[in-house]
Write a protein that holds these residues in place. Structure first.
Motif, short mmCIF file in Angstrom:
data_model
loop_
_atom_site.label_atom_id
_atom_site.label_comp_id
_atom_site.label_asym_id
_atom_site.label_seq_id
_atom_site.Cartn_x
_atom_site.Cartn_y
_atom_site.Cartn_z
N ILE A 171 0.63 -1.12 -0.01
CA ILE A 171 -0.14 0.04 -0.33
C ILE A 171 1.20 1.11 -0.05
N THR A 172 0.79 2.22 -0.74
CA THR A 172 1.07 3.59 -1.10
C THR A 172 0.29 4.53 -0.69
N PRO A 173 1.37 5.19 -0.66
CA PRO A 173 0.67 7.26 0.68
C PRO A 173 -0.90 7.16 -0.17
N THR A 174 -1.90 7.00 0.50
CA THR A 174 -3.31 7.17 0.63
C THR A 174 -3.97 8.73 0.36
N ASN A 175 -2.81 9.93 0.29
CA ASN A 175 -3.70 11.05 0.66
C ASN A 175 -5.03 11.18 1.90
N ILE A 176 -3.98 10.16 3.06
CA ILE A 176 -4.49 10.43 4.37
C ILE A 176 -3.63 10.56 5.41
N LEU A 177 -4.08 12.00 5.77
CA LEU A 177 -2.20 12.95 6.34
C LEU A 177 -1.43 11.74 7.80
N LEU A 178 -2.55 11.37 8.81
CA LEU A 178 -1.82 10.65 9.42
C LEU A 178 -1.34 9.24 9.18
N LEU A 179 -2.08 8.28 8.16
CA LEU A 179 -1.64 7.28 7.50
C LEU A 179 -0.50 7.74 6.42
#
Length: 339
Positions: free
Chosen positions: A110-118
């Motif tokens: 899983i790559t960056p999701t644009n959900i800040l904390l995650l």
């Protein structure tokens, strides 16, 4: 070619059904309560076998790693179907081992999701691997949980496949590890066989489909910058929430979260509909799956329209979660009062 594939899978299913019934092999009724709540009829657990045999038509053959791990996860489920791995803990251990090895030997992560904390946490490679494993395992076991009534799981997979195929036709880049069109024809054939009680997917089939779609969606998200990560969640919300909700309710009542039971949403809907329409379990069984998939079809159609709009997608996901919980509580209370 795809029409030929459809009739080939349909014919194969009918032939294997005849052989299994005649030889009394690979049948579903092995004494577990969750296997016989919809019907006392013996139905072969053939879905996984057909999916693995047909995989050469819908999986990119150049991706040997993918084929290998799909086969391994199917084999774990198959051993469960034939009662060679009876322990849920042992099955979970083999699932974890398979998924970890799959991640290690492939680029599926899983790559960056644009959900800040995650995204901050995903900056740590150990967390990234652990989170990817967690998500894939939730999907695999969620798929297994929703496979309790006819057409429920295979219909859900058809809806997701159709959504992704629609986006692919409209120029949205998708993963190349699957031939979606061929997969859809295979799933339609299995859907028909499952609809008429000629086969069940079994643990082998549900594990295979869980890993198949989890990896495909992760890879599709990776190669498509315009797709919101919440779109992937909106496609998988039902099996994922079914799994997580089941774990929480079992822990609440001091029940092992990995042991099967007859308190899943589709089972409560089945019991409710049976009270209304009578005791013909076959029709109620199939109607329950179709009703659930009609709801999911509407939600996924809406999510597909807004595949890149995170604000609308989060509202869809929240509504689905609240609606699931509301219906579950209502049906559970009704069932408790009727006992």
């Amino acid at each position: 070619m795809n029409i030929i594939l459809f009739f080939l899978i349909l014919s194969l299913g009918l032939i294997l059904n005849y052989i299994c019934i005649k030889k009394n092999i690979l049948l579903n009724l092995t004494g577990d309560a969750h296997q016989k709540f919809t019907s006392s009829e013996s139905v072969p657990l053939l879905g996984g076998i057909i999916l693995i045999l047909a995989s050469f038509f819908y999986i990119n053959l150049s991706n040997f790693t993918f084929i290998f791990f799909i086969s391994v996860i199917f084999f774990i489920g198959f051993l469960s179907d034939i009662k060679k791995i009876n322990s849920p803990k042992l099955r979970l251990f083999f699932q974890i081992l398979t998924v970890y090895t799959c991640i290690h030997f492939s680029s599926i992560i899983i790559t960056p999701t644009n959900i800040l904390l995650l995204d901050y946490l995903l900056g740590n490679i150990s967390f990234q691997i652990a989170f990817t494993m967690f998500c894939i395992l939730v999907v695999i076991n969620g798929y297994n949980f929703i496979d309790g009534v006819n057409t429920s799981l295979v219909g859900y997979c058809l809806i997701i496949s159709s959504s992704l195929y629609y986006l692919d036709l409209n120029g949205i880049q998708a993963s190349q590890i699957l031939d979606l069109r061929s997969l859809i024809y295979v799933l339609v054939a299995i859907f028909i066989l499952n609809f008429f009680n000629k086969l069940y997917l079994g643990d082998g089939g549900s594990y295979l489909l869980g890993l198949l779609f989890a990896i495909y969606l992760i890879d599709t998200y990776k190669v498509n910058d315009s797709m919101s990560s919440l779109f992937v969640i909106s496609l998988l919300w039902y099996p994922a929430y079914e799994n997580l909700f089941s774990i929480l309710r079992k822990v609440k009542f001091s029940i092992s979260p990995i042991n099967p039971d007859t308190n899943h949403l589709h089972q409560l809907i089945f019991f409710y509909l049976r009270e209304i329409f009578g005791r013909n379990n076959f029709y109620v069984n199939t109607f329950t799956g179709l009703l659930i998939n009609l709801y999911n079809l509407l939600g996924i159609m809406l999510a597909t329209k807004f595949y890149n709009n995170s604000q609308i997608l989060i509202l869809i996901i929240i509504f689905n979660v609240f609606f699931y919980t509301f219906v579950y509580i209502k049906l559970k209370n009704k069932n408790s009062k009727s006992i």
